[in-house]
Design an enzyme around this catalytic site. Sequence first.
Site, short mmCIF file in Angstrom:
data_model
loop_
_atom_site.label_atom_id
_atom_site.label_comp_id
_atom_site.label_asym_id
_atom_site.label_seq_id
_atom_site.Cartn_x
_atom_site.Cartn_y
_atom_site.Cartn_z
N ASP A 49 -165.77 9.17 -32.11
CA ASP A 49 -164.65 9.16 -31.18
C ASP A 49 -163.32 9.08 -31.91
O ASP A 49 -163.26 8.85 -33.13
CB ASP A 49 -164.77 7.95 -30.24
CG ASP A 49 -165.86 8.13 -29.20
OD1 ASP A 49 -166.23 9.28 -28.91
OD2 ASP A 49 -166.35 7.11 -28.68
N TYR A 107 -174.24 2.42 -39.31
CA TYR A 107 -172.84 2.19 -38.96
C TYR A 107 -172.41 0.82 -39.46
O TYR A 107 -173.21 -0.11 -39.58
CB TYR A 107 -172.65 2.22 -37.43
CG TYR A 107 -172.68 3.60 -36.82
CD1 TYR A 107 -171.52 4.34 -36.67
CD2 TYR A 107 -173.88 4.16 -36.36
CE1 TYR A 107 -171.54 5.60 -36.08
CE2 TYR A 107 -173.91 5.41 -35.78
CZ TYR A 107 -172.73 6.13 -35.64
OH TYR A 107 -172.75 7.37 -35.06
#
Length: 267
Positions: A49, A107
Amino acid sequence: MRLRVSYDGTDFFGWQVQPGTRTVQGELQEAIFRLTGERRTVVAAGRTDAGVHALGQACHFRTQTPTPAHRLGPALAPHLPPDVAVLEGRDVPPHFHSTRDAVSKTYRYVILNDRDPNPLARRFAWRVRPDVRGNGLNVDAMREAAAHIVGRHDFACFQSAGSPRPDTVRTVHRLTLTRAAIWPAWSPVPGEEIANDAGGPWLFLEVTGDGFLYNMVRTIAGTLAEVGMGKRPPEDVAALIASRDRTLAGPTAPPQGLYLVRVDYDD
């Protein structure tokens, strides 16, 4: 061809090409066109994003370029902006797909748990202030809560609206929280070697799984931060996962603290 790409996501409107916006995919495709003369679609392992960073995004595209894979990074560098770099190129079979063939992704979420603002970190970490008594996040409680997340579960409670998946079952292989006095956020590997659980304002959440739902890591970070603040007990996370109810989870942590560290394949 498969690429390993790093980027500072601050000034991008995410990965995917969108009309009238600056995106990572758009910059890579334009650079490939300038180098090879080919208009190609670059497919990523995961579409980040706006504001989200990558240390090791994986992507692929099809090409007839004579440039060897191992030279593609230096060849593309003059055509890329300073906030994107191709770290590695690799030849792959024609059937390879960056998304479908990925076996795991890792992540990292970075929290600055400090009373004082840090202007140099504002684009790269989420600042969570200590409470009025000066108490920082309770990392032991956060680790206890994180233990409920590891394993194969239905993680619908951590999925944001906007890109729902019909199958919300995923496997989290590993979830660690490391407190440190210095900044290892851009290290390609976890920073346990510099960990200092006795203190330090930096907190690094690192999670590896076979796949992630939309905003799943950011919502995990927001939920664990609430545990660390004492707003919910660690055991609440098990009930939260069982509920499958997104409204019961914590906030979606802001994008600037999130990094796609690596994508792994069977090769």
